[in-house]
Write a protein that holds these residues in place. Structure first.
Motif, short mmCIF file in Angstrom:
data_model
loop_
_atom_site.label_atom_id
_atom_site.label_comp_id
_atom_site.label_asym_id
_atom_site.label_seq_id
_atom_site.Cartn_x
_atom_site.Cartn_y
_atom_site.Cartn_z
N PHE A 65 0.84 -1.20 0.00
CA PHE A 65 0.00 0.00 0.00
C PHE A 65 0.87 1.25 0.00
O PHE A 65 0.63 2.20 -0.77
N ILE A 66 1.88 1.28 0.87
CA ILE A 66 2.74 2.45 0.97
C ILE A 66 3.43 2.73 -0.37
O ILE A 66 3.48 3.87 -0.85
N THR A 67 3.94 1.67 -0.99
CA THR A 67 4.63 1.83 -2.28
C THR A 67 3.69 2.39 -3.33
O THR A 67 4.05 3.30 -4.09
N LYS A 68 2.48 1.86 -3.39
CA LYS A 68 1.51 2.31 -4.39
C LYS A 68 1.11 3.76 -4.17
O LYS A 68 1.06 4.56 -5.11
N LEU A 69 0.86 4.12 -2.93
CA LEU A 69 0.45 5.49 -2.64
C LEU A 69 1.57 6.48 -2.92
O LEU A 69 1.35 7.53 -3.54
N GLN A 70 2.77 6.16 -2.49
CA GLN A 70 3.87 7.10 -2.70
C GLN A 70 4.24 7.24 -4.18
O GLN A 70 4.74 8.28 -4.60
N ALA A 71 3.96 6.21 -4.97
CA ALA A 71 4.23 6.30 -6.41
C ALA A 71 3.30 7.29 -7.09
O ALA A 71 3.67 7.92 -8.08
N ASP A 72 2.08 7.44 -6.54
CA ASP A 72 1.11 8.37 -7.12
C ASP A 72 0.18 8.86 -6.02
O ASP A 72 -0.93 8.32 -5.83
N PRO A 73 0.58 9.85 -5.23
CA PRO A 73 -0.24 10.30 -4.10
C PRO A 73 -1.52 11.03 -4.49
O PRO A 73 -2.31 11.38 -3.61
N GLU A 74 -1.72 11.24 -5.78
CA GLU A 74 -2.95 11.90 -6.22
C GLU A 74 -4.01 10.90 -6.67
O GLU A 74 -5.13 11.28 -7.03
N GLN A 75 -3.70 9.60 -6.60
CA GLN A 75 -4.66 8.59 -7.02
C GLN A 75 -5.76 8.43 -5.97
O GLN A 75 -5.62 8.84 -4.82
N SER A 76 -6.83 7.78 -6.39
CA SER A 76 -7.98 7.57 -5.51
C SER A 76 -8.07 6.10 -5.09
O SER A 76 -7.80 5.20 -5.89
N PHE A 77 -8.44 5.87 -3.84
CA PHE A 77 -8.67 4.53 -3.31
C PHE A 77 -10.12 4.41 -2.85
O PHE A 77 -10.70 5.39 -2.37
N THR A 78 -10.66 3.22 -2.95
CA THR A 78 -11.99 2.95 -2.40
C THR A 78 -11.82 2.30 -1.02
O THR A 78 -10.78 1.69 -0.73
N PRO A 79 -12.85 2.39 -0.18
CA PRO A 79 -12.75 1.73 1.13
C PRO A 79 -12.47 0.24 1.01
O PRO A 79 -11.69 -0.31 1.79
N ARG A 80 -13.06 -0.42 0.04
CA ARG A 80 -12.84 -1.86 -0.11
C ARG A 80 -11.40 -2.16 -0.50
O ARG A 80 -10.82 -3.16 -0.07
N TYR A 101 3.48 20.40 3.90
CA TYR A 101 4.76 19.86 3.46
C TYR A 101 5.08 18.57 4.22
O TYR A 101 4.89 18.48 5.44
N THR A 102 5.60 17.58 3.49
CA THR A 102 5.88 16.28 4.09
C THR A 102 7.16 15.67 3.54
O THR A 102 7.55 15.94 2.40
N ASP A 103 7.77 14.82 4.37
CA ASP A 103 8.90 14.02 3.90
C ASP A 103 8.48 12.57 3.66
O ASP A 103 9.31 11.70 3.43
N GLN A 104 7.18 12.31 3.73
CA GLN A 104 6.68 10.95 3.46
C GLN A 104 6.51 10.77 1.96
O GLN A 104 5.40 10.63 1.44
N THR A 105 7.62 10.79 1.28
CA THR A 105 7.64 10.74 -0.18
C THR A 105 8.50 9.56 -0.64
O THR A 105 9.28 9.01 0.14
N ALA A 106 8.34 9.20 -1.89
CA ALA A 106 9.13 8.09 -2.43
C ALA A 106 10.63 8.39 -2.34
O ALA A 106 11.44 7.49 -2.11
N SER A 107 11.01 9.64 -2.52
CA SER A 107 12.43 10.02 -2.49
C SER A 107 12.93 10.32 -1.08
O SER A 107 14.13 10.35 -0.84
N GLY A 108 11.99 10.56 -0.16
CA GLY A 108 12.38 10.97 1.18
C GLY A 108 12.62 12.45 1.31
O GLY A 108 12.88 12.96 2.40
N LYS A 109 12.54 13.17 0.18
CA LYS A 109 12.71 14.62 0.21
C LYS A 109 11.38 15.30 0.53
O LYS A 109 10.32 14.77 0.24
N ILE A 110 11.46 16.48 1.12
CA ILE A 110 10.24 17.22 1.47
C ILE A 110 9.56 17.73 0.21
O ILE A 110 10.20 18.33 -0.65
N GLU A 111 8.26 17.49 0.13
CA GLU A 111 7.46 17.94 -1.01
C GLU A 111 6.20 18.64 -0.52
O GLU A 111 5.77 18.45 0.62
N ASP A 112 5.60 19.43 -1.40
CA ASP A 112 4.31 20.06 -1.14
C ASP A 112 3.22 19.02 -1.35
O ASP A 112 3.02 18.53 -2.46
N ALA A 113 2.53 18.65 -0.28
CA ALA A 113 1.51 17.59 -0.34
C ALA A 113 0.09 18.15 -0.35
O ALA A 113 -0.87 17.39 -0.18
#
Length: 411
Positions: free
Chosen positions: A177-192, A266-278
């Motif tokens: 889950f973490i890998t998928k989300l960090q690869a594209d943090p603008e994607q949408s997930f369903t509760p299921r 701003y967060t460092d919870q990114t694929a690169s570990g660098k701070i980004e605008d979230a």
């Protein structure tokens, strides 16, 4: 317990108001056999006779607070923070520090919207408890009555889900889950989809045996609310919680949009570990556990409403305030709410933002802290450090989260 709030790798919860001060509970066996006996619930409600001194918020006290907040800002390198304190007859302290947008240098102001992470849980559980008051659900109903396919679903109750004692794995700690989300943090997930990540893992312990903060619990409760009402969760919260609470600047978004005006996060919870605008990241992955947006004044109002039970019957509020121990002496978690050294409420963290809205009934005092980052400082949530600094000055008998504050520096 593990990290705090609706984070990713560090996601667990706000229940851990103290962040890393609360150690992970020992895991039960994969078969779900109990690792320990259930803890006895204790009411979080203060004694009616209790009284806690609270200082007049004079210019001298304000100067102390300014120095303490600025010291934590220097330590943590938080871009911007808003601090609000209110107590009847004592005045108020409302002040912003730093910037809301690092690109433009625009300052933090009191009217900005922020994402509120796990504070969302308080709204979801309130929606559930209002259904309890209407006789539509019972707290001791098994989740399997409402949602199919839940491991131990015939044994886990709604009460155990709301109290973080289900034993279900926290989906937001799943590596895929973490890998998928960090690869594209603008994607949408369903509760299921979120539940699928959780249910691939074995249950952690038998229902009720331990406290272990899991966002999975709230996804399930959101689905219960939807099934019972026949309406989408965002509509139920808007109509049945926000409207009667008089909250006009709080929303449950159905997209990545955040209402104007807003602080950039701003967060460092990114694929690169660098701070980004979230700021534009899609919060659908947090849904009933952490997707909502609010501002200072609404959170001020909500902190008191939540702690005093304005929207619930006294009996249901009493059930909500029965806490069981977390992993820090003197603290406990109820039903979507905590009591940390007398401060009642919940904190929240999501990539880019943290909030801490809490209420101290003995002094009828409210504290709200808003940040536009979730980056930790030496393993601690920055909101915890600000809460510690502020309460160390105004309520030294009730220091959040429960250890003596560091003296503010003079530099």
């Amino acid at each position: 317990m593990k990290p705090s709030h609706v984070r990713l790798r560090r996601t667990c919860a706000a229940a851990a108001a103290a962040g890393v001060l609360i150690a992970p509970a020992a895991a039960g066996s994969a078969s779900g056999e109990a690792a320990s006996a259930p803890s006895v619930p204790v009411s979080a409600a203060p004694s009616p006779a209790a009284d806690t001194p609270f200082p007049q918020l004079t210019p001298a006290v304000a100067a102390q607070l300014d120095a303490a907040v600025r010291q934590v800002m220097r330590q943590t390198e938080v871009p911007g923070v808003t601090v609000g304190l209110w107590a009847p007859g004592k005045g108020s302290y409302v002040k912003t520090f730093g910037v809301a947008d690092k690109a433009t240098g625009a300052p933090m102001t009191t009217g900005l919207h922020v994402r509120i992470g796990s504070e969302t849980k308080t709204f979801t559980v309130t929606a559930l408890l209002r259904l309890v008051d209407r006789g539509k659900v019972r707290l001791d109903d098994p989740i399997g009555t409402y949602v199919q396919g839940v491991p131990n679903g015939n044994r886990i109750t709604l009460r155990e889900l709301a109290g973080m004692r289900s034993g279900l794995f926290n989906y937001s700690l799943d590596e895929n889950f973490i890998t998928k989300l960090q690869a594209d943090p603008e994607q949408s997930f369903t509760p299921r989809q979120l539940l699928d990540y959780a249910f691939k893992h074995a249950v952690q312990f038998a229902p009720g045996a331990e406290f272990d903060y899991s966002n999975t619990n709230l996804i399930l409760l959101g689905l219960v609310v939807e099934k019972v009402t026949g309406r989408p969760l965002h509509e139920v919260i808007a109509q049945d919680v926000l409207a009667p609470a008089g909250l006009r600047r709080t929303v449950f978004p159905t997209s990545a949009a955040i209402p104007d005006p807003y602080a950039h996060g701003y967060t460092d919870q990114t694929a690169s570990g660098k701070i980004e605008d979230a700021t534009g990241w899609n919060p659908s992955w947090a849904w009933a556990a952490g997707a909502m947006v609010s501002d200072l004044e609404d959170l001020r109002s909500w902190a008191r409403t939540l702690a005093t039970g304005t929207l619930l019957t006294p009996a249901t509020q009493a059930e909500r305030l029965k806490t069981t121990p977390m992993n820090l002496q003197g603290d406990g978690y109820g039903l979507g709410i905590f009591n940390v050294q007398g401060w009642i409420g919940h904190n929240g963290s999501i990539p880019g933002y943290e909030v801490l809205p809490v209420y101290l009934p003995q002094a009828r005092a409210t504290m709200v802290i808003l940040l536009n980052t979730d980056d930790r400082y030496k393993g601690q949530e920055p909101s915890t450090l600000f809460g510690e600094a502020v309460t160390g000055i105004v309520t030294p008998e009730h220091v959040y989260p429960g250890h003596k504050p560091s003296a503010p520096g003079t530099g």
